[in-house]
Design a protein around this motif. Sequence first.
Motif, short mmCIF file in Angstrom:
data_model
loop_
_atom_site.label_atom_id
_atom_site.label_comp_id
_atom_site.label_asym_id
_atom_site.label_seq_id
_atom_site.Cartn_x
_atom_site.Cartn_y
_atom_site.Cartn_z
N PRO A 277 0.82 -1.22 0.00
CA PRO A 277 0.00 0.00 0.00
C PRO A 277 0.85 1.26 0.00
O PRO A 277 1.96 1.30 0.53
CB PRO A 277 -0.81 -0.12 1.30
CG PRO A 277 0.01 -1.01 2.17
CD PRO A 277 0.70 -1.97 1.27
N SER A 278 0.31 2.29 -0.59
CA SER A 278 0.90 3.63 -0.48
C SER A 278 0.34 4.30 0.77
O SER A 278 -0.60 3.80 1.40
CB SER A 278 0.57 4.46 -1.72
OG SER A 278 -0.84 4.68 -1.79
N ALA A 279 0.90 5.45 1.09
CA ALA A 279 0.45 6.17 2.30
C ALA A 279 -1.02 6.57 2.20
O ALA A 279 -1.74 6.62 3.19
CB ALA A 279 1.32 7.39 2.53
N THR A 280 -1.51 6.82 0.96
CA THR A 280 -2.91 7.23 0.79
C THR A 280 -3.87 6.10 1.13
O THR A 280 -5.04 6.35 1.42
CB THR A 280 -3.17 7.68 -0.66
OG1 THR A 280 -2.83 6.60 -1.55
CG2 THR A 280 -2.33 8.89 -1.01
N GLU A 281 -3.39 4.86 1.06
CA GLU A 281 -4.25 3.71 1.33
C GLU A 281 -4.19 3.26 2.79
O GLU A 281 -4.98 2.41 3.22
CB GLU A 281 -3.85 2.54 0.43
CG GLU A 281 -4.03 2.85 -1.05
CD GLU A 281 -3.37 1.80 -1.94
OE1 GLU A 281 -4.11 1.16 -2.71
OE2 GLU A 281 -2.14 1.63 -1.86
N MET A 282 -3.25 3.82 3.54
CA MET A 282 -3.09 3.43 4.93
C MET A 282 -4.09 4.17 5.82
O MET A 282 -4.61 5.23 5.45
CB MET A 282 -1.66 3.74 5.39
CG MET A 282 -0.60 2.88 4.71
SD MET A 282 -0.70 1.16 5.20
CE MET A 282 -0.06 1.26 6.88
N PRO A 283 -4.39 3.62 7.02
CA PRO A 283 -5.27 4.34 7.95
C PRO A 283 -4.75 5.74 8.26
O PRO A 283 -3.53 5.97 8.26
CB PRO A 283 -5.25 3.45 9.19
CG PRO A 283 -4.87 2.09 8.70
CD PRO A 283 -3.93 2.32 7.54
N ALA A 284 -5.64 6.66 8.51
CA ALA A 284 -5.25 8.03 8.81
C ALA A 284 -4.43 8.10 10.09
O ALA A 284 -4.63 7.31 11.02
CB ALA A 284 -6.50 8.91 8.95
N GLU A 285 -3.49 9.03 10.12
CA GLU A 285 -2.77 9.32 11.36
C GLU A 285 -3.72 10.03 12.32
O GLU A 285 -4.73 10.63 11.90
CB GLU A 285 -1.57 10.22 11.07
CG GLU A 285 -0.41 9.51 10.41
CD GLU A 285 0.47 8.76 11.41
OE1 GLU A 285 0.18 8.84 12.62
OE2 GLU A 285 1.42 8.10 10.97
N LEU A 286 -3.39 9.99 13.60
CA LEU A 286 -4.21 10.65 14.61
C LEU A 286 -3.41 11.73 15.32
O LEU A 286 -2.21 11.56 15.57
CB LEU A 286 -4.71 9.63 15.63
CG LEU A 286 -5.63 8.52 15.13
CD1 LEU A 286 -5.94 7.55 16.26
CD2 LEU A 286 -6.92 9.11 14.56
N THR A 287 -4.10 12.82 15.64
CA THR A 287 -3.47 13.83 16.48
C THR A 287 -3.55 13.38 17.93
O THR A 287 -4.18 12.37 18.25
CB THR A 287 -4.17 15.20 16.33
OG1 THR A 287 -5.50 15.08 16.87
CG2 THR A 287 -4.24 15.63 14.88
N GLU A 288 -2.93 14.13 18.81
CA GLU A 288 -2.94 13.79 20.23
C GLU A 288 -4.34 13.80 20.82
O GLU A 288 -4.59 13.14 21.83
CB GLU A 288 -2.03 14.75 21.00
CG GLU A 288 -0.56 14.55 20.71
CD GLU A 288 0.32 15.48 21.52
OE1 GLU A 288 1.39 15.04 21.97
OE2 GLU A 288 -0.06 16.66 21.68
N VAL A 289 -5.25 14.54 20.19
CA VAL A 289 -6.63 14.58 20.70
C VAL A 289 -7.56 13.68 19.89
O VAL A 289 -8.78 13.75 20.04
CB VAL A 289 -7.16 16.03 20.73
CG1 VAL A 289 -6.35 16.87 21.70
CG2 VAL A 289 -7.15 16.65 19.33
N GLY A 290 -6.97 12.83 19.03
CA GLY A 290 -7.77 11.84 18.33
C GLY A 290 -8.34 12.27 17.00
O GLY A 290 -9.14 11.53 16.41
N GLU A 291 -7.96 13.43 16.45
CA GLU A 291 -8.45 13.85 15.14
C GLU A 291 -7.69 13.12 14.04
O GLU A 291 -6.48 12.92 14.13
CB GLU A 291 -8.29 15.37 14.97
CG GLU A 291 -9.14 16.18 15.92
CD GLU A 291 -8.88 17.67 15.77
OE1 GLU A 291 -8.00 18.04 14.97
OE2 GLU A 291 -9.55 18.45 16.46
N GLU A 292 -8.40 12.72 12.97
CA GLU A 292 -7.77 12.00 11.88
C GLU A 292 -7.08 12.96 10.91
O GLU A 292 -7.58 14.04 10.62
CB GLU A 292 -8.82 11.17 11.12
CG GLU A 292 -9.36 10.00 11.93
CD GLU A 292 -10.19 9.05 11.08
OE1 GLU A 292 -10.49 9.39 9.92
OE2 GLU A 292 -10.53 7.96 11.57
N VAL A 293 -5.91 12.53 10.42
CA VAL A 293 -5.15 13.29 9.42
C VAL A 293 -4.89 12.34 8.26
O VAL A 293 -4.03 11.46 8.33
CB VAL A 293 -3.82 13.82 9.98
CG1 VAL A 293 -3.04 14.55 8.89
CG2 VAL A 293 -4.08 14.75 11.17
#
Length: 710
Positions: A277-293
Motif C-alpha cells: 500500500p501507499s500512504a494514501t491507502e493506509m489508515p489516517a494518522e491521529l493527532t494527540e486529541v484523536g483527530e484523523e489526518v
Amino acid sequence: MKTFDEKHIKNIVLIGAAKAGKTSLAEDMLFEAGIINRRGSVEEKNTVSDFHDIEHEREGSVYATLLHTEWRNYKINIIDTPGLDDFIGEVVASIRVADTVVMLLNAQYGVEVGAELIWDYVDQYKKPTILAINQLDSDKAHFNQTLEQARNFFGNAVTVMQYPLNQGLDFNCIIDLLKMTMYQFPPSGGKPKKLPIPPEEKERAGRLHNELVEKAAENDEALMEKYFDKGSLDEDELRQGLKIGMMKHEIFPVFCLSTRSNMGSGRLMGFIDNVAPSATEMPAELTEVGEEVSCDPKAPVRLLIFKTLIEPHLGKLSFFKVLSGEVSAGMELENPRTGAIERISQLFIADGKQRHPADRLKAGDIGCTLKLKNTQAGHTLNGKGASGAIDPIRFPLPKVRTAIIVSNKQDDEKLSEVLAEIHTEDPTLEVEYNKELKQVILHGQGDLHLALIRWRLENVYKMQVEYQPAGIPYRETIRRPAQASYRHKKQSGGAGQFGEVFLKIEPWYDGLPPVKEYPVRGTEEVDLPWGGKLVFNNCIVGGAIDNRFLPSIQKGIMEKMNEGPLTGSFVRDVRVSVYDGKMHPVDSNDISFKIAGMMAFREAFHQAQPQLLEPVYDLEAVAPEEMMGEIMTELQTRRSIITGMESNNGRQVIKARIPQAELDQLYASLRNVSHGKAKVNASFAEYAPVPADIQKKLSQQYEEQEPGSK
C-alpha cells in the motif's frame, strides 16, 4: 529531482536481526534501479547505507538510513535499520513512518532473536509486512525450516509467495506462485530468465498457488464470491486480495533472496510497486486529541519529524514524512509543541550521506531539511490551516544505566552540551543530572548502546570519559520513637552562640495518632521533594524558646534530612515534636538554634532504630518456556521476589519485584542466560527496607567516607 504523486510513492523499512542482509538488500535495490552503478558491500565498507565511521568499524548498521529508488514509475523510499536491540530507537521511529515492513530472515538461522524483539513494534503498529528469506545461497540454508519457524512465531498470516528450487551453494532458481513462473538468475545475479515451472515442481507449485488464492480470497467478500464462481482468481484479483490481507495484518507474503548474489530484489520491488500500500491507502494518522489526518495532498501541510542527525560540517538534519499537503522550500511551519516557527530553507531527498535538492515533496513522501532550531524527533510541523500535534513516536524506556565523568574537569560544561546534542539525535538515551547522587547518569538500551555513546564522545568529540557504577537513591527513616537534646554553646571575644533543643522523633504514617505527651501549639506538614513527609510539631510551653527560633530549628532538621545520618541519603516519613529548650538573652540567635535542632535530630535518629530503604521495581521478563529455569535462578540470586507467572502467545511471562541495586546488572545477565531472547521491562514500584547485613555494610562505608557523620 522528479516529483512523484502520492499514489506512486511507497515507503518501506528493512528490519531484521543483525547480519540478516538488510543493508545488502538496500544496495541491490539501488543497483537494480540504476541509482548506483556498482554494488558495495558491508565488508568493503562502501555501501550507500552504512556510511558512518562507527558502522565501518563494526561492519554493521548502527543508525537508520534513508535511501530511495525508482522502479517502473514508482518511487520507493527505503529505510535501512540496525538489527540489534541496543539501537531499537532507530527501528521504532522508522517503523512509525513506513507503510510496509520488509523483515529479513536468515535462511541459515531462521527466526533470530533480533527479529523476535523487533516484531513487537511491527505488531503494535499493525504495519503491512513482507517476510524475505535471505541467504538461500548458503550451504546451511534451510528454507522449509525457516518457514516453519516463521509460522510458529508470526502465525498463520505467513503466506508463501515464492520458494527456492535449489537452495544452497548452487541456488539460482525461484518458483513464483503469484505469476506461476520460474525465475532463473545468471551467476552474477540481476535480471532473471522467466521459464516454465519444471514438471517435477508443478504439483507442489499448484498446491501452494491454490493456498495463496484461498488466502487472498478470504479477506474480501467480493473476491470470495469470484473464487467460488470461477474456482480461482486472476493475477490482478490476487494482488487486490493480497493487499487487503496485508493491510488487515492477516497476510505476510514470503519472498526468496540472495542479497550477496543479487537474486530476487527486482521481483520484490515489483511486488512493492504493485501490491504494497501507499500512504494514501493506509489508515489516517491521529493527532494527540484523536483527530484523523488523512494523506491528502490538497490538505494543509503536516510533517512528522522522525529522526535527527547532526553532522559536523553540515549541522542539524531533520528527517520527516509528509503526512498531508505539499511542502516546498521557503515555507514557514509552526511546531505546536514548542510554538516555534520553523522555515524550511531547503528540501532534500536522501541516499545515505548524499542529499539531492528537491523543490517540493507531496503527501506520503519522505525527505529531510536543514537547521530546524526548535524541533526534535517526534515533533509535528504544521502549515496554515493545520493545528495540533500528531500522536508522538513512543520510544522504549531505558534498561541500563551508568554514571559518567570526564577525565579533564575543564570539560564538564562541554560534556553537558555534547550529551544534550546526542540526546537530540537519540531520544532513547536519557541524561540525568542527579543532585542527590552527585552524578551525571546515562540511561540507555544496553551495554552496547552505552559503549557507542562512549565511542562517540572519545572519537567524534575528542573527550576522554570514564564510566562508573550509578549510585542508588536510598532513603532513610526510623522504626521507633526516640528523644534527644542538644546544647549548642560557643563563646568568642564578642557575642557568643547559645541554643538548646529537646525533641522527640517518631515514624510517621497516615493515620498516626496525635501527640499526647505534650501540648501541640502548632503543626506544619512538609511534603518532601524526594517523597514522604516531615511533620513538625511546636510543643513549647512557657516561653522556653521564642517562636521566632522555631523556623531555624526546622531548617536545621531539614538540612540533616537532606543528608541523612545513616548513609547520607534523604530522610523521609518522620514526625518531630520540639517540646523544650533554653535560650540566652544575648547569645541566642537563628544559627544557634539551627545547629541545635540539627544535632538533636541526628542524635535522636541514631537511637530510633534507623532503617535504610531502597527503590524496588516491578519487573516483567518474557522468554521462551525452555529458558524459564535459568531466568528464575538468575532472578532469585538477585534478591527478587517472584510475584506471578503466565503464558502469553506461546511465551512465558515472569513477574517479580527486584531492588534497583540488583536491576542494574540483571539486564546483561538475563541477555546472557537467555541468549538474547528475554525481553525485560521494569518500572518503579516502591521503597522497601534493605536487609540488615546490607544496611550495616552501606552505613560502615559511609562512616569511612564521612568521618564526622555519626
